[in-house]
Write an enzyme that holds these catalytic residues in place. Structure first.
Site: not given
Length: 446
Positions: A186, A216
């Site tokens: 992250r 994606y």
């Protein structure tokens, strides 16, 4: 609400702990909140709160979210865009934060700081930099030893996260956390880092008037990327299956994006994504080896005056987007149960809360595992709609649930089951016991 002489100690001041502190304070209880960290800073990127928790937060301010929501902490997204590994858009879902099935997307630390500031504003006793050494209970009280001082209350609420110290003490269970061989990365950083990079500027296409959120899906890889605060921040998250490089189970550890950049070389759309990931400033990337926690058998201590909530009771994998939401639901339901049972019967309150919540969160835990399999298999062309990533994007039974109304309606039925040892049938889960309902299989690829 009427003033109560009930005292509550809350250990852990993440989303669940702060929500519990505020919900209990609103009902007149004396609250002592303890947190081992020195401040509210929480690593991570974006957190989504759907209608099931947003309705709780709105009630704190007479139905308004104005005390928590503004351009600095939210993502002004008009659509959630889903792409395959080739970079072809497969689904574009219109996004409206006022839709309870969708809700708001927040900067994690920004929202947590707002909750903390609100709690302080209304006069809650919150203490940071405090280490809880021991937990204890008697027939009439419970408490902790914190920084070597004994604190006493009517009950203790432990919201101390996935790697809870309280869990084993309170429940007697120390479940083995299963390594699912997925590493999550992250990051969130200032958009100026990509503003002058031609191949990365695409992520700022809607700044400064709105944000984007694109995901994606490739085999064993999922990348979510976008902006926050109308393009003032860039955020991305990545899940990679098959990696075993991260040994730590801590919430987040400092990392470099090298493993992601390497993986993206084998993804057709990877070059576009790598242009943004490569601009991540030093110290702004964190990773975590994901662990799956099986449902606990119980959340309440033998004496009935201590309970675990949030990730300490039911950790979720991130795919279902319900970790924060369910922790906030826990907080609201527990506060109401304490209100209805009263100081005279705190153990009943905690046990009823467990009855009302256990099956619901266990089913969502299971769903987060199934969603992860769908996302990382990237089976866009499967004839079975339930195996496509889009299958887990709409869960009305989860997102539209009103736990406040449900608790007031169901408390006495659940209390009767607790008192008389009867079986309780939950009414806040689908009748067929399945996480994914027909409405979550209706999204069509484009």
């Amino acid at each position: 609400m009427t003033k109560s002489d009930l005292t509550v100690i809350i250990v852990g001041l993440g989303f669940g702990g702060l929500a519990a502190a505020i919900e209990c304070h609103r009902r007149g209880y004396r609250v002592i909140g303890l947190e081992k960290k020195p401040d509210t800073n929480q690593l991570g990127d974006i957190i989504g709160l759907s209608g099931n928790s947003i309705s709780i937060l709105a009630a704190w301010n007479d139905g308004s979210l104005g005390h928590l929501v503004d351009d600095d902490v939210t993502c002004e997204v008009t659509a959630l865009e889903l792409f395959d590994s080739q970079g072809d858009q497969k689904l574009a879902m219109p996004y409206n934060s006022n839709n309870p099935i969708q809700g708001y997307l927040f900067r994690r630390t920004g929202l947590l700081t707002r909750l903390y500031n609100y709690a302080i504003h209304i006069g809650i006793d919150l203490r940071f930099g405090v280490t809880v050494d021991q937990y204890w209970e008697t027939d009439g009280s419970a408490g902790v030893y914190a920084n070597n001082a004994k604190l006493t209350a009517d009950c203790v609420i432990a919201a101390d996260g996935l790697h809870s110290k309280a869990r084993g003490i309170i429940t007697g269970e120390t479940p083995e956390l299963r390594d699912i061989r997925v590493v999550a990365y992250r990051s969130i950083f200032d958009a100026s880092e990509v503003a002058n990079v031609p191949e990365a500027k695409w992520v700022l296409e809607k700044a400064p008037t709105a944000d984007i959120f694109q995901t994606y899906y490739a085999e064993d890889t999922m990348v979510a990327m976008g902006t926050a605060a109308k393009g003032r921040y860039v955020h991305w998250g990545c899940a990679i299956r098959g990696s075993s490089e991260v040994k730590s189970e801590a919430w987040m550890q400092p990392a470099t994006p090298d493993a992601i950049l390497k993986r993206l070389k084998s993804v057709p759309a990877g070059r576009k994504l790598a242009a943004v990931v490569a601009r991540t400033p030093p110290g702004k990337c964190f990773h975590q080896s994901l662990r799956a926690m099986p449902p606990l058998r119980k959340w309440v201590s033998a004496g009935g005056r201590m309970i675990v909530i949030g990730d300490a009771a039911h950790s979720f994998l991130p795919y279902a987007g319900q970790g924060g939401n369910q922790a906030i639901e826990d907080a609201a339901v527990l506060a109401i149960c304490l209100e209805l049972a009263g100081k005279k019967d705190v153990p009943l309150a905690l046990r009823v809360m467990e009855k009302l919540r256990h099956r619901r969160v266990s089913l969502i835990q299971e769903g987060s595992m199934k969603a992860g399999d769908s996302f990382l298999n990237a089976a866009w062309d499967s004839e079975d709609e339930s195996k496509r990533p889009s299958a887990f994007t709409h869960q009305a039974w989860v997102y539209t649930h009103n736990c406040v109304k449900h608790t007031y309606e169901e408390f006495h039925t659940a209390a009767d089951a607790v008192i008389n040892g009867r079986e309780y049938t939950p009414t806040n889960v689908p009748a067929n016991g399945e996480f994914c309902q027909d409405d979550c299989k209706s999204s069509k690829s484009i």
